[in-house]
Design a protein around this motif. Sequence first.
Motif, PDB file in Angstrom:
ATOM      1  N   LEU A 132       7.848 -12.855  26.042  1.00 52.34           N
ATOM      2  CA  LEU A 132       7.636 -13.188  27.449  1.00 52.34           C
ATOM      3  C   LEU A 132       6.211 -12.838  27.878  1.00 52.34           C
ATOM      4  CD1 LEU A 132       8.658 -14.076  30.246  1.00 52.34           C
ATOM      5  CD2 LEU A 132       9.541 -11.740  30.544  1.00 52.34           C
ATOM      6  N   LYS A 133       5.755 -11.666  27.485  1.00 55.98           N
ATOM      7  CA  LYS A 133       4.385 -11.245  27.829  1.00 55.98           C
ATOM      8  C   LYS A 133       3.362 -12.191  27.202  1.00 55.98           C
ATOM      9  CE  LYS A 133       1.100  -7.442  27.588  1.00 55.98           C
ATOM     10  NZ  LYS A 133      -0.007  -8.241  27.091  1.00 55.98           N
ATOM     11  N   GLN A 134       3.584 -12.572  25.960  1.00 51.93           N
ATOM     12  CA  GLN A 134       2.655 -13.473  25.265  1.00 51.93           C
ATOM     13  C   GLN A 134       2.559 -14.821  25.992  1.00 51.93           C
ATOM     14  OE1 GLN A 134       4.035 -14.719  21.398  1.00 51.93           O
ATOM     15  NE2 GLN A 134       1.953 -15.165  20.691  1.00 51.93           N
ATOM     16  N   ILE A 135       3.683 -15.378  26.364  1.00 50.11           N
ATOM     17  CA  ILE A 135       3.689 -16.686  27.033  1.00 50.11           C
ATOM     18  C   ILE A 135       3.043 -16.577  28.421  1.00 50.11           C
ATOM     19  CG2 ILE A 135       5.173 -18.439  28.084  1.00 50.11           C
ATOM     20  CD1 ILE A 135       7.099 -17.961  25.707  1.00 50.11           C
ATOM     21  N   THR A 136       3.426 -15.561  29.199  1.00 52.92           N
ATOM     22  CA  THR A 136       2.856 -15.449  30.547  1.00 52.92           C
ATOM     23  C   THR A 136       1.362 -15.157  30.485  1.00 52.92           C
ATOM     24  OG1 THR A 136       3.609 -13.138  30.685  1.00 52.92           O
ATOM     25  CG2 THR A 136       5.010 -14.813  31.711  1.00 52.92           C
ATOM     26  N   THR A 137       0.939 -14.359  29.525  1.00 53.03           N
ATOM     27  CA  THR A 137      -0.496 -14.080  29.373  1.00 53.03           C
ATOM     28  C   THR A 137      -1.255 -15.346  28.998  1.00 53.03           C
ATOM     29  OG1 THR A 137      -0.054 -11.791  28.749  1.00 53.03           O
ATOM     30  CG2 THR A 137      -2.209 -12.678  28.147  1.00 53.03           C
ATOM     31  N   LYS A 138      -0.684 -16.155  28.137  1.00 56.63           N
ATOM     32  CA  LYS A 138      -1.318 -17.422  27.726  1.00 56.63           C
ATOM     33  C   LYS A 138      -1.498 -18.326  28.956  1.00 56.63           C
ATOM     34  CE  LYS A 138      -0.702 -21.349  24.608  1.00 56.63           C
ATOM     35  NZ  LYS A 138       0.146 -21.929  23.538  1.00 56.63           N
TER      36      LYS A 138
END
Length: 146
Positions: A132-138
């Motif tokens: 989730l963090k990876q996608i939102t950061t992207k």
Amino acid sequence: MSTQEDLLKLDNQVCFPLYALSREITNHYRPFLDELDLSYPQYLVMMLLWEYKKLSVSGICDKLMLDTGTLTPLLKRMEAKGLVLRQRNSSDERVVTITLSDKGKALKKAASAIPDKMIEAMGLSMEELLHLKQITTKILNKTTQQ
């Protein structure tokens, strides 16, 4: 195939669940932060200062994606609570440096349990949270680069 009208349905929006999730996560933080007498934005500032020890107001603004009009009153309230020290740079009066007071440094120990409490409250695996963090950061990086 979606019609133009379908694109305006709330259930078809990506931004709404992100907005609602952000509010829900912040609400989950509230009881833990109330124990420390911190708001969520104050907690974010404290995390930065625990990591960097000393930052300019503009440095904090950049890292938290806030403007000085939002951050300055927040920092003044934190200073009034005795958590941070604000000091003007002697060579450039426009630059204000923020550091932790002893009370602010001591608060780190009490705050150290919050991440584990939040992971438990979220009910997701560490792998799911990291994804989730990876996608939102992207997405955030793409939208802030425009």
